[in-house]
Every structure is written in structure tokens, then in C-alpha cells.
Design an enzyme around this catalytic site. Structure first.
Site, PDB file in Angstrom:
ATOM      1  N   ARG A  97      -3.032 -16.146   2.377  1.00  0.00           N
ATOM      2  CA  ARG A  97      -4.392 -16.679   2.419  1.00  0.00           C
ATOM      3  C   ARG A  97      -4.813 -17.046   1.003  1.00  0.00           C
ATOM      4  O   ARG A  97      -4.547 -16.302   0.053  1.00  0.00           O
ATOM      5  CB  ARG A  97      -5.377 -15.642   2.964  1.00  0.00           C
ATOM      6  CG  ARG A  97      -5.345 -15.448   4.470  1.00  0.00           C
ATOM      7  CD  ARG A  97      -5.852 -16.681   5.241  1.00  0.00           C
ATOM      8  NE  ARG A  97      -5.929 -16.442   6.669  1.00  0.00           N
ATOM      9  CZ  ARG A  97      -4.940 -16.689   7.536  1.00  0.00           C
ATOM     10  NH1 ARG A  97      -3.785 -17.175   7.111  1.00  0.00           N
ATOM     11  NH2 ARG A  97      -5.109 -16.459   8.813  1.00  0.00           N
ATOM     12  N   GLY A 104       2.555 -22.857   7.477  1.00  0.00           N
ATOM     13  CA  GLY A 104       3.553 -21.784   7.446  1.00  0.00           C
ATOM     14  C   GLY A 104       4.095 -21.419   8.816  1.00  0.00           C
ATOM     15  O   GLY A 104       5.286 -21.162   8.987  1.00  0.00           O
ATOM     16  N   THR A 154       1.785 -18.136   0.929  1.00  0.00           N
ATOM     17  CA  THR A 154       1.721 -18.618   2.312  1.00  0.00           C
ATOM     18  C   THR A 154       0.830 -17.686   3.136  1.00  0.00           C
ATOM     19  O   THR A 154       0.884 -17.721   4.363  1.00  0.00           O
ATOM     20  CB  THR A 154       3.128 -18.665   2.954  1.00  0.00           C
ATOM     21  OG1 THR A 154       3.736 -17.376   2.808  1.00  0.00           O
ATOM     22  CG2 THR A 154       4.004 -19.725   2.332  1.00  0.00           C
ATOM     23  N   GLU A 214     -10.305 -23.727   2.175  1.00  0.00           N
ATOM     24  CA  GLU A 214      -9.723 -24.589   3.197  1.00  0.00           C
ATOM     25  C   GLU A 214     -10.761 -25.115   4.176  1.00  0.00           C
ATOM     26  O   GLU A 214     -11.647 -24.352   4.545  1.00  0.00           O
ATOM     27  CB  GLU A 214      -8.698 -23.759   4.005  1.00  0.00           C
ATOM     28  CG  GLU A 214      -7.295 -24.079   3.652  1.00  0.00           C
ATOM     29  CD  GLU A 214      -6.301 -23.213   4.394  1.00  0.00           C
ATOM     30  OE1 GLU A 214      -5.701 -22.360   3.752  1.00  0.00           O
ATOM     31  OE2 GLU A 214      -6.154 -23.394   5.607  1.00  0.00           O
ATOM     32  N   ARG A 228       0.831  -1.209   0.000  1.00  0.00           N
ATOM     33  CA  ARG A 228       0.000   0.000   0.000  1.00  0.00           C
ATOM     34  C   ARG A 228       0.867   1.262   0.000  1.00  0.00           C
ATOM     35  O   ARG A 228       0.556   2.241  -0.637  1.00  0.00           O
ATOM     36  CB  ARG A 228      -0.932   0.005   1.218  1.00  0.00           C
ATOM     37  CG  ARG A 228      -2.202  -0.778   0.936  1.00  0.00           C
ATOM     38  CD  ARG A 228      -3.127  -0.741   2.106  1.00  0.00           C
ATOM     39  NE  ARG A 228      -2.483  -1.312   3.287  1.00  0.00           N
ATOM     40  CZ  ARG A 228      -3.068  -1.440   4.465  1.00  0.00           C
ATOM     41  NH1 ARG A 228      -4.306  -1.027   4.619  1.00  0.00           N
ATOM     42  NH2 ARG A 228      -2.442  -1.984   5.481  1.00  0.00           N
ATOM     43  N   HIS A 287      -1.366 -25.721   5.061  1.00  0.00           N
ATOM     44  CA  HIS A 287      -1.385 -24.513   5.916  1.00  0.00           C
ATOM     45  C   HIS A 287      -0.489 -24.703   7.144  1.00  0.00           C
ATOM     46  O   HIS A 287      -0.973 -24.720   8.287  1.00  0.00           O
ATOM     47  CB  HIS A 287      -2.828 -24.186   6.356  1.00  0.00           C
ATOM     48  CG  HIS A 287      -2.968 -22.758   6.844  1.00  0.00           C
ATOM     49  ND1 HIS A 287      -4.133 -22.030   6.695  1.00  0.00           N
ATOM     50  CD2 HIS A 287      -2.109 -21.933   7.488  1.00  0.00           C
ATOM     51  CE1 HIS A 287      -3.968 -20.821   7.225  1.00  0.00           C
ATOM     52  NE2 HIS A 287      -2.753 -20.748   7.722  1.00  0.00           N
TER      53      HIS A 287
HETATM   54  C1  DGY Z   1      -2.527 -17.262  11.318  1.00  0.00           C
HETATM   55  O1  DGY Z   1      -2.397 -17.300  12.547  1.00  0.00           O
HETATM   56  O2  DGY Z   1      -3.110 -16.359  10.742  1.00  0.00           O
HETATM   57  C2  DGY Z   1      -1.893 -18.324  10.514  1.00  0.00           C
HETATM   58  O3  DGY Z   1      -2.392 -18.384   9.236  1.00  0.00           O
HETATM   59  C3  DGY Z   1      -1.966 -19.667  11.165  1.00  0.00           C
HETATM   60  O4  DGY Z   1      -0.846 -20.341  10.678  1.00  0.00           O
END
Ligand code: DGY
Length: 333
Positions: free
Chosen positions: A245, A297, A243, A274, A183, A295
Site C-alpha cells: 500500500r 499486483g 506492491t 491512489e 512483528r 495497482h
Molecule cells: C487487495 O485486494 O487488497 C489488493 O490490493 C487488490 O489488488
């Protein structure tokens, strides 16, 4: 008279040390079996709780919040992302919302870097060859299992917040040239230390990148930010890594392009619907065109304990009558 401990309902199993501390401090209703709560269980939870501790697997929408009991004053999410919570509805009802920022940064950046390396260098494909009992490895060959070089390529990071910058630091060490869309541009000194180039136009940036990494949150403004039209701007030999959303990418459009060979590959840790993962993506993974992860990460023990600590501090501070450190403010939505 001693003050009653707050009733804290936690929707999923947390690390043992976090649960033990929660039991000491609060009237904690834990989910030690880790059975995801259905909507009836969530309704029951918001009706009775003083504090709800949901995770990214719970949908805390306005319909659910409309059933909240008078005692529910805090939603202390065990998550960095807050797109599973209708924060505006919660705030309108006088419910404070907190999250767990900053403690997932390095773990998520590590996994992003792992995907940036895995896809062009065919890491999972190679690993599977030695695990496949049907096929015997014939030995090294000059033209076999060739991937694409990482060093010297252009990485375009979408979303240069904490995680984006942590990815940039790692990527720089691997010889990638850092480009980003955000942004706002970073302060000059940060840009300089990362040797990063700011692109105001996302269209122009992604048309020139070899690897694109999605590191922005999912908000109404970033939903399908990588739309079918934008994805078409990618070079045919580009890779994409997500990684953040799933909702940030139009997953159907991406899948079609991967099937048609219109981009080189993808590394995805998150998905649009998901926990459902499109069978088409699974097929592409079997063909070695994508690397899919469930998921994970931020999935380190240290990270989860740090998240739990943050949740506890947020609850404790709130209950002591102070502003919790990780309040989600309307300006963040
Ligand atoms: C979060 O906490 O937003 C993560 O995506 C979970 O790994």
C-alpha cells in the site's frame, strides 16, 4: 414460505462467472458498467443492502456506516486489504466484515519479483527504446544500458506474512539473500527453508539492504513506516519496491530522494493518494529512475475469480447462520 434471497450490492464489475453465480444465489445488484460509486450511491447501497460487496476503491468509513440501514449485516469485501473499511466502526454496529485472503498471494509475489528484476535491470527503459520511433537502436555496446546484478544481493522484506514469504521463495531462486523485518520472527523451520535472517530493528535492516520490498498491510501502525527519517537510512545504491500500500511509504520523501539521486530507484505498484499519481513520479519514470504500475499486483483472471468465489462462500456461510471463513477480527486491525 421460501426465504427471501439476500439483497447483495456489489460496487464494481466482477468477472462474468462470479456475477452469474451471484445472480443465481442472491438478489444481486451488480455494477456491470463498472462506474465507481460516488458517496451518494454508496449511501443508497448501505441503506438498502443486506450485504455490501465493496472493493479497495470504495471508502467505507464511519460516516457512511452511520447511514446504514438495519438490514446491513455483512460487508463481504472483494479484497485482501481492509484499510478502505473502518472495520472497528462496522463491528461496533454489529456488522460482520470479511475479506479474500490467501488467493492473491502468488500473483502479488510474482509482480513483486517482476519489479525487483525490472528496476535494477532497467527492463522498461530497454523495452521503450525499441518502441520509440524517434530513435533508432544503434546495436549492442559493452557499456550501454548497464543495470545492476540481482544475484548475491541482499533483499530486505518488510512484512513476512503470506505474500512476503512467497516473495522470499522466488527471490531465493534468483540468488538473493533473504532478510526480513516482521512483528514476530517466523517459525525456525520456515526461516531455515527460506534461509532468511530476521531483523528486530527495521532501521538496522534497511541500512544494509540492496533492495527493500514492502509487503506489509497498511494499518495505523504501518502508516509511513518508511518515514523520511527511515528512508534516509537506505544506501544510496539501494532500490525500493512496493506492491503493498502506498501509505506505508512517505511518498513525498521518497520522491525527493529519487530526484536527488539519494537512492538508486524504485518500483511502485501502489501510491499514497491512489488513483492520483504524483507528476514528479511520472517524470522520474520517464527518466528511467522508477517503474510505475497501476495497482495490478493481483490482477490475474484466475485471482479475480478466486476472490469472487471467496466472497460468495463468505456471504453464503453467513446467510446460512454460520461464521464466514474470512471474518476480519479485531485482533487483525
Ligand atoms: C487487495 O485486494 O487488497 C489488493 O490490493 C487488490 O489488488
Amino acid at each position: 414460505m421460501a426465504r427471501r434471497k439476500p439483497l447483495v450490492v456489489v460496487t464494481r464489475k466482477l468477472p462474468d462467472s462470479v456475477e452469474t453465480r451471484m445472480r443465481e444465489l442472491f438478489d444481486a445488484r451488480l455494477n456491470v458498467e463498472d462506474i465507481p460509486m460516488d458517496s451518494a450511491a454508496l449511501v443508497e447501497a448501505v441503506k438498502v443492502a443486506d450485504v455490501l460487496v465493496p472493493t479497495v476503491t470504495d471508502r467505507i468509513d464511519s460516516a457512511l456506516l452511520s447511514q446504514a440501514g438495519e438490514n446491513l449485516r455483512l460487508i463481504a469485501s472483494f479484497s485482501n486489504g481492509i484499510d478502505h473499511i473502518d472495520v472497528a466502526s462496522a463491528l461496533a454496529r454489529g456488522i460482520t466484515v470479511t475479506n479474500t485472503p490467501a488467493v492473491l498471494t502468488e500473483d502479488t509475489a510474482d509482480l513483486t519479483m517482476a519489479l525487483i528484476l525490472s528496476v535494477p535491470r532497467r527492463l522498461t527503459e530497454g523495452a521503450q527504446i525499441l518502441q520509440n520511433e524517434q530513435e533508432e537502436w544503434q546495436g549492442w555496446s559493452p557499456t550501454w544500458m548497464l543495470g545492476r546484478r540481482i544475484w548475491g544481493k541482499r533483499l530486505g522484506i518488510i512484512g513476512m506474512g503470506r505474500i512476503g514469504q512467497a516473495v522470499a521463495r522466488r527471490a531465493k531462486a534468483f540468488g538473493l539473500q533473504i532478510h526480513y523485518h516482521n512483528r514476530r520472527p517466523l517459525p525456525h523451520a520456515t526461516e531455515e527453508s527460506l534461509e532468511a535472517t530476521y531483523w528486530d530493528s527495521l532501521d538496522q535492516m534497511i541500512a544494509r539492504m540492496d533492495i527493500v520490498s514492502v509487503n506489509c498491510p497498511h494499518t495505523p501502525a504501518t502508516y509511513h513506516l518508511l518515514s523520511a527519517r527511515r528512508l534516509k537510512l537506505l544506501k544510496p545504491d539501494a532500490y525500493i519496491v512496493n506492491t503493498a500500500r502506498g501509505e506505508v511509504i512517505d511518498e513525498n520523501a521518497l520522491t525527493r530522494m529519487l530526484e536527488a539521486g539519494e537512492i538508486a530507484g524504485a518500483g511502485l505498484d501502489v501510491f499514497e493518494h491512489e488513483p492520483a499519481v504524483s507528476p514528479k513520479l511520472v517524470r522520474l519514470a520517464r527518466q528511467g529512475k522508477v517503474v510505475l504500475l497501476p495497482h495490478m499486483g493481483s490482477a490475474t483472471l484466475e485471482g479475480r475469480i478466486d476472490m469472487g468465489e471467496k466472497v460468495i462462500v463468505n456471504i453464503k456461510t453467513f446467510m446460512d447462520g454460520h461464521r464466514p471463513p474470512d471474518r476480519v477480527l479485531p485482533s487483525m486491525l
